[in-house]
Design a protein around this motif. Structure first.
Motif, short mmCIF file in Angstrom:
data_model
loop_
_atom_site.label_atom_id
_atom_site.label_comp_id
_atom_site.label_asym_id
_atom_site.label_seq_id
_atom_site.Cartn_x
_atom_site.Cartn_y
_atom_site.Cartn_z
N ARG A 51 -14.46 47.01 57.34
CA ARG A 51 -13.08 47.36 57.69
C ARG A 51 -12.51 46.40 58.74
O ARG A 51 -11.33 46.02 58.66
CB ARG A 51 -13.02 48.81 58.19
CG ARG A 51 -13.22 49.84 57.10
CD ARG A 51 -12.81 51.24 57.53
NE ARG A 51 -12.82 52.15 56.39
CZ ARG A 51 -13.82 52.95 56.07
NH1 ARG A 51 -14.92 52.96 56.82
NH2 ARG A 51 -13.75 53.73 55.01
N ASP A 79 -6.54 51.64 44.31
CA ASP A 79 -7.46 52.76 44.11
C ASP A 79 -8.71 52.35 43.34
O ASP A 79 -9.46 53.18 42.86
CB ASP A 79 -6.77 53.92 43.41
CG ASP A 79 -5.99 53.48 42.18
OD1 ASP A 79 -6.25 52.37 41.68
OD2 ASP A 79 -5.11 54.24 41.74
N ILE A 120 -8.76 48.99 49.20
CA ILE A 120 -9.66 50.14 49.29
C ILE A 120 -10.02 50.42 50.75
O ILE A 120 -10.02 51.57 51.20
CB ILE A 120 -10.96 49.85 48.51
CG1 ILE A 120 -10.68 49.76 47.01
CG2 ILE A 120 -12.01 50.92 48.79
CD1 ILE A 120 -10.55 51.06 46.31
N ASP A 143 -8.45 49.48 53.64
CA ASP A 143 -7.43 49.82 54.64
C ASP A 143 -6.27 50.64 54.06
O ASP A 143 -5.20 50.73 54.67
CB ASP A 143 -6.91 48.56 55.34
CG ASP A 143 -6.37 47.52 54.36
OD1 ASP A 143 -6.07 47.88 53.21
OD2 ASP A 143 -6.24 46.34 54.75
N ASN A 144 -6.49 51.22 52.88
CA ASN A 144 -5.50 52.15 52.29
C ASN A 144 -4.10 51.54 52.25
O ASN A 144 -3.12 52.16 52.66
CB ASN A 144 -5.47 53.46 53.08
CG ASN A 144 -6.78 54.21 53.01
OD1 ASN A 144 -7.35 54.38 51.93
ND2 ASN A 144 -7.29 54.64 54.15
N SER A 145 -4.00 50.33 51.75
CA SER A 145 -2.71 49.64 51.68
C SER A 145 -2.44 49.16 50.26
O SER A 145 -3.35 49.11 49.43
CB SER A 145 -2.71 48.45 52.64
OG SER A 145 -3.78 47.57 52.31
N LYS A 153 -11.95 54.17 44.04
CA LYS A 153 -11.92 54.32 45.49
C LYS A 153 -12.91 55.38 45.97
O LYS A 153 -13.52 55.25 47.02
CB LYS A 153 -10.50 54.71 45.91
CG LYS A 153 -10.26 54.71 47.39
CD LYS A 153 -8.78 54.91 47.67
CE LYS A 153 -8.49 54.81 49.16
NZ LYS A 153 -7.03 54.92 49.42
#
Length: 413
Positions: free
Chosen positions: A101, A229, A266, A268-270, A289
């Motif tokens: 991350r 995703d 995946i 950093d959810n962006s 994901k």
């Protein structure tokens, strides 16, 4: 064996530019990492605390150090070889996810700086994805445009612009079908998956067959701005990474078997930061994901490969950022050739001549310049017999001469 190293106050653990493949863990004391911001040239300082790693990216990526590490107080740091770090990393699931991350976020920040320099306008997902489709349409890559519009319609069925997307899809489909009729006589078959890295042979097992996806030439696997995703591992074929900047398609990289893509969104959810499309026939393993963390932490070799991939991408993007901030156009073009020389090392370093399989359009992309401006600057190199330009490659007659030109024009002493 990991070795505890003692440093007195003010000691330099390593200098920026050093080639040193040790990785350090702070045991006690304090270390300051200092460097210069590529864009602003302002000093940057980061403090390392007990239990934290430093020197990871350059060691794993086999690159020169990007910062100088100085002991602020009497300090003890444990030095590990890359192999020792890999063993420690593989056995620590929390460390695996934390470092992935952190590196993903660092790469994202470099991307943002590059976009800012290229004056790429920030866009929301809906507008951005439509512009990606338009970008492919304008460049007459109608099959790819269809894929982007189709993804938009499926992802955002309630969007106020879905009617516009459907209209553009129909127009692109009509043109794509006409082009397909011209290519009807050609037949291509999928090659059996060949995993480039021996550590990935596990994914050639029958248990992973259900994750396999096949893609046609020009097919868009993921679109820029699309929700993230899933991520992919290439088994066979090559994947082109492209980005649409101000209505123009820019090639970022070509990924080969054994490489990943799509993992940043995946972590950093962006939304997706680039479009990935098949070059020829491609086969990938697609993982969603939900099982990403389980898959990564359950397969240490895969996690290590991904970590090393981030190291390489961060280095490559920072190298490109260094070119983009150069003001002098001749120095900017010269540094593109120096970068290409770094990316393509030769066996005999005494050989001065270099051949790079790039076009003037490729050079324009790396330099962040328009094609017209790049052609003018390239002609100056040609007139002085520094380079020779051909349709699909460029010959640099003396790479040392290019180095001297860069240093003189950029004011480096």
């Amino acid at each position: 064996m990991p070795k505890a190293m003692q440093y007195t106050k003010g000691s330099i653990i390593y200098f920026e530019g050093d080639k040193d493949e040790r990785i350090f863990i702070m045991q006690n004391g304090s270390v300051l990492l200092t460097s210069t911001d590529i864009e602003t040239e302002a000093p940057v300082a980061e403090q390392v605390h007990s239990g934290e790693f430093f020197g990871v990216k350059s060691a794993l990526g086999h690159f020169p150090r990007e910062e100088t590490a100085t002991a602020v107080v009497p300090t003890v740091a444990v030095a590990l070889t890359v192999q020792e770090f890999e063993i420690l990393f593989s056995n620590n699931k929390a460390l695996i996810m934390k470092m992935l991350r952190v590196f993903s976020n660092q790469l994202r920040q470099v991307h943002k700086k590059i976009e800012s320099i290229l004056h790429s306008e920030p866009e929301d997902q809906l507008t951005g994805m439509l512009r990606v489709g338009q970008c492919f349409y304008d460049e007459e890559q109608f099959r790819s445009a269809c894929d982007v519009y189709e993804k938009y319609i499926k992802r955002f069925p309630n969007s106020p612009k879905v009617a516009e997307a459907k209209k553009m899809y129909d127009a692109a489909k009509l043109r794509a079908d006409k082009l397909a009729q011209l290519d009807r006589g050609s037949v291509d078959t999928y090659e059996e998956p060949v995993v480039a890295n021996s550590s990935l042979k596990i994914f050639d097992l029958p248990a992973f067959a259900r994750f396999a996806k096949n893609y046609e030439p020009g097919e868009v696997i993921i679109s820029e701005f699309e929700p993230g995703d899933s991520f992919y591992l290439i088994q066979s074929g090559n994947v082109q990474l492209v980005k649409c900047v101000n209505g123009s398609k820019k090639n970022l990289d070509v990924l080969k078997p054994g490489e990943f893509f799509g993992e940043m969104a995946i972590l950093d959810n962006s939304p997706r930061s680039a479009t990935c499309m098949a070059i020829g026939k491609v086969r990938c393993l697609e993982f969603n994901k939900e099982n990403f963390e389980l898959l990564i932490t359950g397969n240490p070799q895969m996690a290590l490969l991904l970590l090393k991939l981030f190291c390489k991408r961060i280095y490559d993007q920072r190298r490109r950022l260094k070119i983009l901030v150069i003001k002098d156009l001749q120095a900017k073009i010269a540094d593109v050739f120096l970068m290409l020389n770094e990316m393509n090392p030769v066996a005999n370093e005494m050989e001065k001549q270099r051949k790079f399989n790039v076009t003037v359009s490729d050079i324009a992309h790396w330099a962040g310049l328009s094609l017209e401006v790049t052609k003018d600057e390239i002609n100056r190199f040609v007139e002085r017999h520094r380079i020779e330009v051909y349709d699909n490659y460029v010959i640099v007659n003396n790479i040392n001469d290019i180095q001297r030109l860069y240093e003189t024009r950029a004011g480096i002493r």
